[in-house]
Write an enzyme that holds these catalytic residues in place. Structure first.
Site, short mmCIF file in Angstrom:
data_model
loop_
_atom_site.label_atom_id
_atom_site.label_comp_id
_atom_site.label_asym_id
_atom_site.label_seq_id
_atom_site.Cartn_x
_atom_site.Cartn_y
_atom_site.Cartn_z
N HIS A 51 0.78 -1.04 -0.15
CA HIS A 51 -0.11 -0.04 -0.17
C HIS A 51 0.74 1.33 0.01
O HIS A 51 0.66 2.20 -1.06
CB HIS A 51 -0.82 -0.07 1.42
N GLU A 52 1.88 1.21 0.95
CA GLU A 52 2.53 2.68 1.05
C GLU A 52 3.49 2.69 -0.23
O GLU A 52 3.65 3.76 -0.58
CB GLU A 52 3.43 2.56 2.20
N HIS B 218 1.82 4.80 -2.79
CA HIS B 218 1.95 5.83 -2.61
C HIS B 218 3.39 6.57 -3.08
O HIS B 218 3.27 7.89 -3.71
CB HIS B 218 1.84 6.56 -1.26
ZN ZN Z 1 -2.77 4.98 1.87
#
Ligand code: ZN
Length: 728
Positions: A521-522, A525
């Site tokens: 997830h990170e 980003h």
């Molecule tokens: Zn996030």
């Protein structure tokens, strides 16, 4: 931290852009040249601060921050200088004799404040990842300065008059799409920043921002203090009943780090410590003790109590929104999101809540039945501190799947290499370790990111394990401006900060499946930061689309084809067996009722605070109870965050925006369908996603971008399938 947004949002707060600095980019720079006066002032500032590394070029490889030379006392003068420079840049725009146009007003404003952005991004990142009483003191000192500075710009009447002049003529200026997007958002920022208020209203608006800046800093400090305060030291082996050897080893290592003697085990309310305890401990009173401590963070009536902060923050935000003509803070925030109104968000959440509650109740009934059959449980009703234990047992009963047995296949370095391999397959990226670059902590890993042809893309800092100086949770941020002060684009520096399971004396860091998902997830980003390309610094991302780049990455984590590449046993090197992968696949929807319910409950609580008519009069506990009773939440499930430690909304950028994760999920599930249709490693689909969505993220209307990638607007079906929900 004033500008720090949680869970990766910092990456989109303005300090992001990508691609190699090159002559072509410089030539296209739409910004004004640096004036003689500005250069002289910068030189004077350097002369007054000769040892402050922020005042001169860093002189490091890739121009990364020189952490070996940055000291806490450097931040205050650098932030003050940043404020001075940006103010001077704004003054120059206002003093310009030429009639306002896009270049001399809108682009010039976009360029202003580079120095401050740079210093503040380092300051905010350290404030979250490695704070100290000294750094917290600087934060309390600078938060009101920065709030006042921001108001000095958005309430500058002459500046606004120029912006409005350009805005009013926008249709006749022949602007490109990205220019028009920037112009419209700049104008909107001024209006939302109080530009249309009268003098008395403006004065009150400033006061509110001052007070809020301090309250939100205080809220975050209290949460950190409360998280670090609780320690459960076990000295009797019998109290370890049910815990697997790996969890015992982790607690022994934690005790050792805390300076406790051998034969003691330390558990804390940091998630990597608490969750395994709740999952395996057979000592119900101890489970209750640790979970209650977690749930009561900021609600203990001591000096770190956040109840008054919650009431005040919600009240002042409401007053500010009403000053600007909105019914509530939620209405103010949501205007800029895809959802647009609180009604739309509430309707969306309610639509998902009904089937989620049905599922959660079914799960609770199954857990209660299991608990009733457990001879060690004693008689009792399923409580929140029982949920993890019986869920894990049910998982083992139904799928013969044990989360601890999976950990050996998810060694931190292997998961990292799996992500690298995925990025290689999708985008052709390469990751080169750069251990020689300055780091702010010895645990931090640094990589250079390159394109397939070796061109430099950016730098990535990764900081994985908990420590008392680190805020809980996981997020992606950045250390670097997208441009230098000459307007030359420079490659970004992205950061990933987590609180993952630490190594023990006998084993490397072995992640839970949840942690592996968080890492992907990170990383998503960070990819958006590393890839971002635009002619302007300002990015305006609809908050409820911000999780699209991150959540789409989560779809790959347990894909068998990718697992085969990275999920290798840390001792034997054996690839995760097909039978285990199959079990993982089959259990995908297991416990989804709980996961979705605790998340939706927190989102609903967030909306309740930010639409409440009189939050100042609220009794925080009663307010929560009322909001949860209204949706029929069962007692065995608590909202993912209670108000007093809901940092996303009370000290981060997610106020009236916690729903954004599941709103974004409509997008990421639908987007991933495109990969399913063409192949999960399809290069052309990945390139289209990069070009149409990631590179211009925040520089155009998100729905328009999405349609360019997908050919159509997203459908909700993918999300429902992903969560196992059926909406009538
Ligand atoms: Zn996030």
């Amino acid at each position: 931290m004033t500008t720090l947004l949680l869970l990766g949002a910092l990456a989109f707060a303005g300090a992001a852009a990508a691609c190699k600095a090159g002559k072509d980019e410089t030539a296209k720079s739409p910004w004004p040249a640096v004036s003689k006066e500005a250069r002289a002032a910068a030189e004077a500032a350097l002369a007054a601060n000769p040892d402050n590394p922020f005042f001169k070029p860093y002189g490091t490889p890739f121009n990364v921050p020189p952490f070996d030379r940055i000291k806490t006392e450097h931040f205050l003068p650098a932030i003050q200088e940043g404020i001075r420079r940006e103010q001077a840049e704004v003054d120059a725009i206002v003093a310009n004799k030429a009639a306002p146009d896009f270049a001399n007003t809108i682009a010039a404003l976009d360029h202003a404040g580079i120095f401050l952005t740079e210093v503040d991004s380092v300051f905010s990142s350290l404030g979250s990842a490695m704070t100290s009483p000294e750094l917290q003191a600087v934060d309390r000192q600078t938060a009101p300065l920065l709030a006042a500075h921001s108001d000095n710009i958005s309430l500058n009447e002459k500046l606004f008059a120029r912006v409005k002049d350009v805005y009013d003529r926008r249709d006749s200026l022949g602007l490109a799409r990205d220019e028009l997007f920037l112009l419209e958002n700049t104008y909107k920022d001024f209006v939302r920043g109080g530009a249309l208020l009268d003098a008395a209203q403006k004065a009150r608006f400033r006061e509110l921002n001052q007070e809020l800046s301090l309250l939100t800093v205080g809220f975050g400090e209290n949460v950190l203090a409360e998280t670090n305060a609780f320690k459960m030291v076990l000295t009797d082996k019998a109290d370890l009943a049910g815990l697997p050897a790996s969890v015992v080893a982790m607690a022994a290592a934690a005790a050792k780090r805390a300076g406790l003697p051998d034969g003691q085990w330390l558990f804390t309310i940091h998630v990597p410590s608490m969750t395994p305890f709740l999952t395996y401990s057979e000592r119900r009173p101890l489970r209750e003790k640790i979970h209650r401590a977690y749930l009561m963070k900021g609600d203990n009536g001591n000096e770190f109590d956040n109840k008054e902060n919650v009431r005040k923050i919600a009240t002042l935000r409401r007053e500010r929104a009403q000053l600007l003509g909105y019914a509530s803070h939620a209405a103010y925030v949501l205007e800029r999101n895809m959802a647009k109104t609180p009604e739309k968000v509430n309707e969306f959440l309610a639509q998902l809540w009904a089937p989620t509650l049905v599922k959660a109740k079914e799960e609770a009934a199954a857990l209660q039945a299991l608990m009733d059959r457990d001879p060690k449980a004693g008689r009792g009703t399923l409580a929140s501190w029982d949920w993890w234990l019986y869920t894990e047992r049910l998982r083992q009963e139904k799928y013969a799947l044990d989360d601890e047995a999976l950990r050996p296949y998810f060694k931190l370095d292997n998961v990292r290499d799996g992500i690298f391999a995925l990025c290689g397959k999708l985008y052709g990226l390469q990751f080169i370790p750069r251990p020689e670059l300055p780091r702010y902590h010895p645990d931090v890993q640094v990589f250079e990111v390159q394109e397939a042809d070796g061109r430099h893309t950016g730098i990535l800092y990764m900081d994985f394990h908990p420590r008392p100086s680190k805020r809980s949770g996981a997020w992606s941020g950045g250390f670097r401006r997208a441009y230098d002060e000459q307007g030359v684009r420079v490659p970004p520096i992205s950061t990933i900060t987590c609180n993952f399971t630490a190594p023990t004396a006998d084993a490397p860091a072995l992640l839970s499946t949840d942690e592996a998902g968080t890492f992907f997830h990170e990383f998503g980003h960070s990819l958006a930061t590393l890839f971002s390309r635009s002619r302007f610094r300002t990015r305006t991302v609809a908050r409820d689309s911000v999780e699209l780049p991150s959540q789409i990455m989560e779809h790959w984590v347990f894909e068998p084809e990718l697992l085969a590449l990275y999920a290798k046993h840390y001792q034997t090197g054996e690839v995760i067996p097909a039978a285990l992968v199959e079990k993982l696949e089959k259990s995908k929807l297991f416990n989804q009722g709980f996961i979705t319910a605790e998340y939706l409950a927190a989102s609903i609580l967030d909306m309740a605070w930010h639409t409440a008519a009189d939050p100042g009069a609220a009794d925080v506990r009663a307010f929560e109870k009322e909001a949860m009773d209204a949706i029929g939440l069962i007692p065995a499930i608590v909202p993912r965050y209670r108000s007093t430690y809901f940092s996303h909304i009370f000290s981060g950028g997610y106020a009236a925006g916690y729903y954004a994760y599941i709103w974004s999920e409509v997008l990421d599930c639908d987007a991933y369908e495109a990969f399913r249709e063409k192949g999960i490693f399809d290069r052309a689909t990945a390139e289209s996603f990069r070009k149409n969505v990631l590179e211009p993220f925040g520089t155009d209307d998100i729905m328009a971008q999405y349609v360019r990638f997908r050919g159509a607007e997203p459908k909700i079906d993918g999300l429902l399938k992903n969560r196992g929900l059926t909406v009538k």
